[in-house]
Motif scaffolding. Structure first.
Motif, PDB file in Angstrom:
ATOM      1  N   ASN A  68       6.111   3.704   3.521  1.00  0.00           N
ATOM      2  CA  ASN A  68       5.967   2.268   3.733  1.00  0.00           C
ATOM      3  C   ASN A  68       4.848   1.875   3.121  1.00  0.00           C
ATOM      4  OD1 ASN A  68       8.157   0.678   5.094  1.00  0.00           O
ATOM      5  ND2 ASN A  68       8.043   2.219   6.223  1.00  0.00           N
ATOM      6  N   ARG A  71       5.213   1.536  -1.059  1.00  0.00           N
ATOM      7  CA  ARG A  71       5.855   0.128  -1.461  1.00  0.00           C
ATOM      8  C   ARG A  71       4.951  -0.376  -1.729  1.00  0.00           C
ATOM      9  NH1 ARG A  71       9.393  -3.172   2.711  1.00  0.00           N
ATOM     10  NH2 ARG A  71       9.211  -1.044   3.988  1.00  0.00           N
ATOM     11  N   ALA A  74       4.621  -0.511  -5.637  1.00  0.00           N
ATOM     12  CA  ALA A  74       5.840  -0.703  -6.341  1.00  0.00           C
ATOM     13  C   ALA A  74       5.474  -1.664  -7.489  1.00  0.00           C
ATOM     14  CB  ALA A  74       6.818  -1.343  -5.505  1.00  0.00           C
ATOM     15  N   PHE A 122      12.472   1.470  -7.372  1.00  0.00           N
ATOM     16  CA  PHE A 122      11.480   1.069  -6.449  1.00  0.00           C
ATOM     17  C   PHE A 122      11.134  -0.355  -6.226  1.00  0.00           C
ATOM     18  CE2 PHE A 122       8.665   4.031  -4.117  1.00  0.00           C
ATOM     19  CZ  PHE A 122       7.592   3.725  -3.989  1.00  0.00           C
ATOM     20  N   MET A 123      11.298  -1.021  -7.405  1.00  0.00           N
ATOM     21  CA  MET A 123      11.081  -2.575  -7.483  1.00  0.00           C
ATOM     22  C   MET A 123      12.156  -3.280  -6.764  1.00  0.00           C
ATOM     23  SD  MET A 123       8.516  -4.133  -7.918  1.00  0.00           S
ATOM     24  CE  MET A 123       7.914  -6.069  -8.349  1.00  0.00           C
ATOM     25  N   LYS A 126      12.059  -2.922  -2.883  1.00  0.00           N
ATOM     26  CA  LYS A 126      11.206  -3.538  -2.561  1.00  0.00           C
ATOM     27  C   LYS A 126      11.686  -5.126  -2.046  1.00  0.00           C
ATOM     28  CE  LYS A 126       6.341  -4.881  -2.768  1.00  0.00           C
ATOM     29  NZ  LYS A 126       6.297  -6.234  -2.755  1.00  0.00           N
ATOM     30  N   LYS A 127      11.967  -5.545  -3.246  1.00  0.00           N
ATOM     31  CA  LYS A 127      12.719  -6.862  -3.259  1.00  0.00           C
ATOM     32  C   LYS A 127      13.918  -7.007  -2.285  1.00  0.00           C
ATOM     33  CE  LYS A 127       9.331  -8.622  -5.968  1.00  0.00           C
ATOM     34  NZ  LYS A 127       8.619  -9.641  -5.429  1.00  0.00           N
ATOM     35  N   ASP A 129      14.430  -5.416   0.434  1.00  0.00           N
ATOM     36  CA  ASP A 129      14.036  -5.458   1.669  1.00  0.00           C
ATOM     37  C   ASP A 129      13.214  -6.713   2.156  1.00  0.00           C
ATOM     38  OD1 ASP A 129      13.208  -3.611   3.947  1.00  0.00           O
ATOM     39  OD2 ASP A 129      11.304  -4.377   3.413  1.00  0.00           O
ATOM     40  N   GLU A 130      12.634  -7.337   1.099  1.00  0.00           N
ATOM     41  CA  GLU A 130      12.117  -8.604   1.314  1.00  0.00           C
ATOM     42  C   GLU A 130      12.998  -9.574   1.439  1.00  0.00           C
ATOM     43  OE1 GLU A 130       7.782  -7.734  -1.081  1.00  0.00           O
ATOM     44  OE2 GLU A 130       9.355  -9.243  -1.989  1.00  0.00           O
ATOM     45  N   PHE A 308      14.319  -0.787   2.642  1.00  0.00           N
ATOM     46  CA  PHE A 308      13.475  -0.137   1.286  1.00  0.00           C
ATOM     47  C   PHE A 308      13.933   1.135   1.251  1.00  0.00           C
ATOM     48  CE2 PHE A 308       9.319   1.906  -0.078  1.00  0.00           C
ATOM     49  CZ  PHE A 308       9.435   1.210  -1.342  1.00  0.00           C
TER      50      PHE A 308
END
Length: 374
Positions: A68, A71, A74, A122-123, A126-127, A129-130, A308
């Protein structure tokens, strides 16, 4: 200071050693086959062994840090890969018709698209997850599509059809598991078909590359040209039979069929080396080891404590499944011939390093799937 470089025993108990052991066995098996493919020139095997050592060190350091925290890197990884792809477009070295390599001091080369492959995973993870997996929201979907299209477009114009296909199936796997509407997925697949037709007629793909891509349909039609590599590969694999012809460290590649007649045998066509020396039984053992990695990666995705971590695992599982199917398939004539290497086995330092980094992340996610009280 030394305590910071030591994994806590509570984390070690959560480590998935099956993925780690399977990975190490596959890489070592790959180095042995690179050696067999190239001897008496063993420089590629030595370089791969060196990259393996570097990869193990990087893997260990990744395990030390909570994923975490990683991240936050990223965007740096993503935009850094974009810069490298742009640099490669104008200043990169051309190998096998694709301008996709960065020469470093004349000692080794880095393939920017390998880093971009990991950066996309990775990106997107991350997105998503957001966005809390709200992938069917139009705004969210357009953002995810934009993050995907920028690096993929730069890979397409190299041109690197193999890595383009890899990225597409990685993204497809992530979107599918994220719950994207099937109508959108089918629309994307339709768009891909039209995109391939446009690219095919754009002039970016040279005629000899086109012939190589479609040669698997009828390799006998041009046995001394575009079909040569595939015909020789299938002959070599067939000569191995069930138990293979055997392997000796003292044996030169000139004494084997694949060693003499198959181009790119240490990279794209390493499976032909495996088929000849180790036979069907060797291929089955390799696929079982791959199966362990894929199965445990999917399991880690299911038990991950957050979106993520789950999406990173999904992206890597998608990569492994497609790359293995494509590479093995093209050596036996059931898939088009592209520049997709066999993960962890084929010669290539940047490919090995980025794949090992990704496996480290998978193990990291599994180790921290639940809160550990210290």
């Amino acid at each position: 200071m030394l305590k910071r470089l030591k994994l806590d025993t509570k984390l070690l108990r959560e480590m998935d050693f099956s993925i780690l052991i399977a990975t190490i066995l596959i890489v070592l098996f790959g180095i042995v086959n690179i050696y067999a493919a190239m001897k008496p020139d063993v420089s590629d095997a030595k370089k791969q062994l060196l990259w393996f050592g570097v990869s193990l060190v990087v893997l260990y350091f990744i395990l030390l840090v909570d994923y975490n925290i990683l991240r936050g890197f990223a965007p740096i990884l993503y935009w850094g890969s974009i810069v490298l792809l742009i640099y490669t477009r104008f200043m990169g070295a051309t190998i096998n018709g694709a301008r996709g390599w960065i020469k470093v001091g004349g000692l080794f080369s880095i393939q920017a698209s390998e880093l971009a492959k990991v950066a996309i995973i990775f990106m997107l993870a991350k997105k998503l997850d957001e966005m809390e997996l709200k992938v069917n929201n139009l705004k969210n979907f357009m953002i995810l599509a934009a993050y995907t299209l920028v690096p993929v477009a730069l890979i397409v114009i190299q041109p690197d059809m193999g890595m383009t296909m890899v990225c597409f199936f990685i993204v497809l796997g992530i979107f599918f598991c994220a719950g994207l509407d099937m109508r959108i997925i089918l629309g994307g697949l339709t768009s891909l078909v039209f995109g391939i037709i446009l690219l095919w007629n754009s002039g970016l793909i040279e005629p000899y590359q086109k012939r190589r891509l479609v040669s698997f349909l009828n390799p006998e039609a041009d046995e001394l040209g575009s079909g040569l590599q595939l015909m020789q590969s299938m002959t070599g694999i067939g000569s191995g039979g069930f138990f293979g012809t055997g392997f000796k460290f003292s044996q030169d590649s000139s004494t084997s069929y694949v060693g003499q007649f198959v181009p790119e045998k240490q990279t794209d066509f390493i499976f032909a080396v495996i088929g000849e020396h180790w036979g069907t039984i060797g291929a089955i053992v390799l696929l079982i080891l791959y199966g362990i990695i894929v199965y445990r990666t999917i399991r880690t995705a299911r038990v991950s404590k957050d979106i993520f971590g789950s999406m990173i695992c999904v992206g890597m599982a998608s990569y492994f499944l497609f790359a293995i199917l494509q590479n093995v398939g093209m050596t036996i004539g059931i898939m088009p011939i592209t520049g997709i290497t066999l993960p962890l086995v084929s010669y290539g330092g940047s490919s090995l390093l980025t794949t090992m980094m990704s496996i480290a992340l998978i193990i990291n996610i599994g180790m921290r799937k639940k809160k550990i009280n210290f």
